[in-house]
Design a protein around this motif. Structure first.
Motif, mmCIF file in Angstrom:
data_model
loop_
_atom_site.group_PDB
_atom_site.id
_atom_site.type_symbol
_atom_site.label_atom_id
_atom_site.label_comp_id
_atom_site.label_asym_id
_atom_site.label_seq_id
_atom_site.Cartn_x
_atom_site.Cartn_y
_atom_site.Cartn_z
ATOM 1 N N THR A 125 37.242 36.384 55.881
ATOM 2 C CA THR A 125 36.366 37.253 56.669
ATOM 3 C C THR A 125 35.103 36.509 57.101
ATOM 4 O OG1 THR A 125 35.529 38.201 54.622
ATOM 5 C CG2 THR A 125 37.152 39.494 55.811
ATOM 6 N N LYS A 144 41.683 48.216 49.738
ATOM 7 C CA LYS A 144 41.704 46.810 49.330
ATOM 8 C C LYS A 144 41.765 45.973 50.600
ATOM 9 C CE LYS A 144 43.834 44.146 46.339
ATOM 10 N NZ LYS A 144 44.858 43.437 46.869
ATOM 11 N N ASP A 145 40.940 44.982 50.651
ATOM 12 C CA ASP A 145 40.956 44.136 51.836
ATOM 13 C C ASP A 145 41.992 43.046 51.634
ATOM 14 O OD1 ASP A 145 40.362 42.634 54.106
ATOM 15 O OD2 ASP A 145 38.262 43.258 54.015
ATOM 16 N N ASN A 146 42.982 42.977 52.526
ATOM 17 C CA ASN A 146 43.994 41.935 52.392
ATOM 18 C C ASN A 146 43.482 40.558 52.814
ATOM 19 O OD1 ASN A 146 46.140 43.283 51.244
ATOM 20 N ND2 ASN A 146 46.766 44.157 53.214
ATOM 21 N N SER A 202 40.762 37.652 52.319
ATOM 22 C CA SER A 202 39.800 37.220 51.315
ATOM 23 C C SER A 202 38.414 37.078 51.943
ATOM 24 C CB SER A 202 40.233 35.876 50.735
ATOM 25 O OG SER A 202 40.130 34.891 51.747
ATOM 26 N N GLU A 203 37.431 37.029 51.085
ATOM 27 C CA GLU A 203 36.067 36.901 51.589
ATOM 28 C C GLU A 203 35.927 35.604 52.379
ATOM 29 O OE1 GLU A 203 33.228 37.868 48.464
ATOM 30 O OE2 GLU A 203 31.717 36.891 49.734
ATOM 31 N N TYR A 204 36.650 34.596 51.908
ATOM 32 C CA TYR A 204 36.599 33.313 52.603
ATOM 33 C C TYR A 204 37.028 33.490 54.066
ATOM 34 C CZ TYR A 204 37.566 28.544 53.924
ATOM 35 O OH TYR A 204 37.571 27.346 54.582
ATOM 36 N N ILE A 227 46.948 31.329 56.374
ATOM 37 C CA ILE A 227 47.483 31.918 55.149
ATOM 38 C C ILE A 227 48.827 31.293 54.782
ATOM 39 C CG2 ILE A 227 48.423 34.040 54.149
ATOM 40 C CD1 ILE A 227 46.301 35.584 55.762
ATOM 41 N N GLU A 267 34.163 43.490 56.627
ATOM 42 C CA GLU A 267 35.106 43.958 55.615
ATOM 43 C C GLU A 267 35.831 45.201 56.102
ATOM 44 O OE1 GLU A 267 34.404 44.593 51.275
ATOM 45 O OE2 GLU A 267 32.542 43.594 51.845
ATOM 46 N N GLU A 316 47.883 37.160 45.007
ATOM 47 C CA GLU A 316 46.865 37.749 45.891
ATOM 48 C C GLU A 316 47.426 38.116 47.273
ATOM 49 O OE1 GLU A 316 46.277 34.157 45.095
ATOM 50 O OE2 GLU A 316 45.213 33.337 46.847
ATOM 51 N N HIS A 317 48.650 37.690 47.542
ATOM 52 C CA HIS A 317 49.218 38.008 48.861
ATOM 53 C C HIS A 317 50.256 39.122 48.819
ATOM 54 C CE1 HIS A 317 47.948 33.790 50.416
ATOM 55 N NE2 HIS A 317 47.031 34.705 50.672
#
Ligand code: ADP
Ligand code: MG
Length: 692
Positions: A190, A182-184, A186-188, A660, A197, A671-672
């Motif tokens: 990255t 899981k990528d911690n 977000s796409e925003y 963040i 990713e 989500e965090h």
């Protein structure tokens, strides 16, 4: 086995089983996640393997070949050799293996091998020889496909585990594990910060498709190493701001004012400015958490004393911690001399002192009566508490660890904290160690300072150097002669300083010579320092105990023996001891070192007096660990990250952490959650490292 997750133990993977799982634990691999994060030690570029007729003596090569003939020899007891003639379409080589008898049973004529080793031409053989370092047996077309034509990862192994096995385990782990990552971020994030990713990064770090893919992957992984540390520091800063309600202090009190007036000079504009910055903090409701930077000799002590006096003016106590006893004593004497007139108590706390005196200081702190306590690491001891303390100052903060700072801070109930250090803290350290602090800088030296004229001198000119100092000494100026301290052999150093002391005494018979070193009793040290200060000792022979903080304005000459053994920042600190009174001063770096690096480093000292530049230079040459010592500086051990090379990524990590926390200061959003978990795990492991 239940449903597959990153926490699934590796023994449930295909082809692993209990025996191999046990071997893997020796590499600290327990779960699928551990396995995914077990990165290659190096890579072997097999996109184009050389043919046998294209390998040359002296090279380390990897070749693809077939065994033609094979024999084993027992040369003498404990020396087993396998010798095989191996071929490809273009020629043949003699491959030799030393002490790998177990391999003999697995080899036979016709078997295909990938061998890595060193090529040597030998008189005894008609063919070139390959001393094999690494053997891979290719058993199938499939294995051939996976082992050639690409860049191959090479993993650190443990006895009983083979490279091909490890690669196979990795391959199946990657297949199963990558989709679970899981990528911690977000796409925003990255996208915004130009990161690939995590999934792809892990895949590419194990099996890079190209140099560029590898670089991107490494960047992302280094970013992840930094982000948790940065989040922790940023959190610390915000928490401190939010929670730490402190009592506001009086900043225009009588004592502070009296102190200013007692000084024989006026504060520089830079000193005035940082005093105002500090006053604004301590007059507020939130505890100050500030780093004060200023090059050696910029006058940080006065700023510290003014801050401590604000506590006394507000009927609270103040604490200042220094890294050496000599410096603590110097501060103690200075503060006591001033406070005596006002009948305000002043204590010193160091490790070697009578229990009764210690308890007096501790009791005074506990009672909350307005007083100032000056001490060394002894202040960190468990039984010392600062619940009623208004201000805590740490002098020469870079000599303490991050965690020591937090320990001291946590002992009080939100005291105002000031951490002082000379400028030589490269930016990367600033970010890593001090990212949670507000900053003030004294960017100006008191007027009239003339940089010490620095000269690099070969050892055998010492007589001339000493001779040239005589006139200055006759004028009443004073001199330091410094011998290096090598940690491994304190005794040896002491010997060199003591022998030096004898030589110096005979070279300077008309002057008084004193000796100071770390092994002396506290009172003796104090006695020598006082005599030097009042000029009844003219020349002080010393080990590095005088490195930080010591302030004797009349000292104008410094001779440093074996200068090459010191770090540049250390030399800068030492040199900062002279020329404090506005006179011309001279620093002699004695060295016979012939190595190019040593010469260049010392040349840098001759050419620049800018502590910041010196630190950066030292960092480039010696790496961070050597300058501050990883443990000492409180830096965690990063796995892939390099604090110098990866500075840009560190800065990105800091920005992301701020971004963040701006949105979710307590990391409460769903989500965090995994991010927070990871951060806490990371924190535990770092604190763990430093407790060892
Ligand atoms: P550091 O920043 O290295 O701790 P110190 O506080 O020890 O420096 O100050 C260095 C020397 O400069 C001391 O002798 C101090 O008395 C003197 N000093 C400090 N401030 C001033 C000033 N504004 N004008 C002249 N001398 C000063
Ligand atoms: Mg100082």
């Amino acid at each position: 086995m239940g449903s597959l997750s990153l926490a699934t133990e590796v023994q449930y993977l295909k082809g692993v089983g209990p025996r191999i799982a046990k071997l893997l634990t020796r590499l600290d691999i327990w779960t699928i996640k551990d396995c995914l994060f077990y990165f290659p030690r190096e890579y072997d570029d097999r996109r184009a393997l050389p043919s046998i007729n294209k390998v040359y003596s002296g090279e380390i090569v990897t070749i693809l070949c077939t065994v033609e003939t094979l024999k084993e020899k027992q040369v003498k007891k404990g020396m087993h050799i396998i010798e095989a003639v191996v071929t490809d379409k273009t020629g043949r080589l003699t491959a030799t293996w030393f002490n790998q008898s177990y391999l003999y049973k697995q080899l036979f004529p016709g078997i295909t091998l990938i061998l890595k080793g060193k090529v040597e031409n030998s008189l005894f053989y008609q063919t070139s020889q390959l001393q094999v370092q690494n053997t891979e047996i290719i058993r199938s077309q499939q294995e051939m496909k996976e082992s050639t034509g690409l860049v191959i990862p090479v993993y650190g192994l443990t006895a009983g585990l083979y490279q091909t096995q490890m690669r196979a385990i990795m391959k199946s782990t990657l297949e199963l594990g990558i989709p679970l990552i899981k990528d911690n971020m977000s796409e925003y994030i990255t996208t915004k910060f130009n990161l690939i990713e995590l999934k792809n990064a892990i895949k590419e770090i194990h099996l890079p498709r190209s140099v560029n893919h590898y670089k991107e992957a490494k960047q992302r992984i280094v970013f992840d190493e930094f982000i948790y540390y940065q989040l922790r520091l940023e959190r610390q800063r915000l928490e401190h701001k939010k929670r730490a309600r402190s009592s506001p202090l009086i900043t225009n009190g009588t004592l502070a004012e009296q102190y200013r007036q007692s000084l024989p000079y006026t504060l520089t504009n830079a000193q005035k400015r940082v005093v105002l910055e500090i006053q604004e903090d301590i007059a507020g409701e939130h505890a100050m958490n500030r780093l004060l930077q200023g090059d050696v000799g910029s006058g940080k002590t006065d700023v510290a004393i003014l801050t401590l006096l604000a506590a006394i003016d507000s009927k609270k106590s103040g604490v200042i911690m220094a890294p050496t006893e000599i410096l603590a004593i110097q501060h103690y004497l200075r503060i006591r001399t001033f406070l005596e007139k006002y009948h305000i108590k002043c204590w010193i706390l160091k490790s070697k002192m009578k229990k009764k005196e210690k308890l007096e200081a501790v009791e005074s702190l506990r009672s909350g009566e307005p007083s100032i306590v000056i001490g060394t690491h002894a202040l960190l001891q468990e039984y010392v508490s600062y619940s009623k303390c208004g201000v805590i100052v740490i002098d020469e903060q870079h000599r303490f660890g991050v965690m020591q700072r937090i320990v001291l801070q946590d002992k009080g109930s939100h005291p105002h904290c000031l951490f002082m250090t000379a400028t030589p803290i490269p930016r990367t350290f600033m970010l890593t160690c001090f990212g949670d602090l507000d900053k003030s800088t004294i960017d100006e030296l008191p007027p009239g300072r003339i940089p010490a004229q620095t000269t690099l001198v070969p050892d055998h000119y010492i007589g001339q150097v000493y001779q040239s100092c005589v006139q200055r000494l006759r004028n009443g100026e004073q001199m330091y002669i410094v011998y290096p301290l090598v940690e491994e052999s304190e005794k040896l150093d002491l010997k060199s300083a003591m022998e030096g002391f004898e030589t110096v005494k005979s070279s300077f018979s008309e002057f008084k010579v004193g000796l100071i070193h770390g092994r002396m009793k506290s009172e003796e040290k104090q006695d020598v320092m006082e005599k030097f200060k009042e000029s009844s000792i003219h020349i002080l022979v010393s080990t590095t105990v005088i490195e930080v903080g010591i302030d004797v304005p009349n000292a104008t000459i410094m001779v440093i023996h074996h200068a090459e053994r010191f770090g540049l920042s250390q030399l800068h600190q030492l040199r900062g001891r002279i020329g404090r009174g506005g006179q011309n001063s001279a620093c002699y770096l004695m060295s016979n070192s012939k190595t190019e690096t040593a010469k260049q480093r010392l040349k840098a000292m001759v050419e620049t007096h800018d502590g910041f530049k010196i630190a950066e230079y030292d960092l480039k040459i010696r790496g961070p660990g050597d300058i501050l010592g990883t443990k000492q500086s409180g830096l965690p051990d990063f796995y892939l990250a390099d604090l110098v090379q990866d500075e840009k990524i560190l800065i990105t990590a800091k920005k992301v952490a701020q971004y963040i926390l701006e949105k979710d200061p307590l990391l409460e959003k769903s989500e965090h959650q995994s991010l927070k978990e990871e951060m806490l795990m990371y924190q535990d492991s770092v604190i763990g490292q430093h407790l060892n």
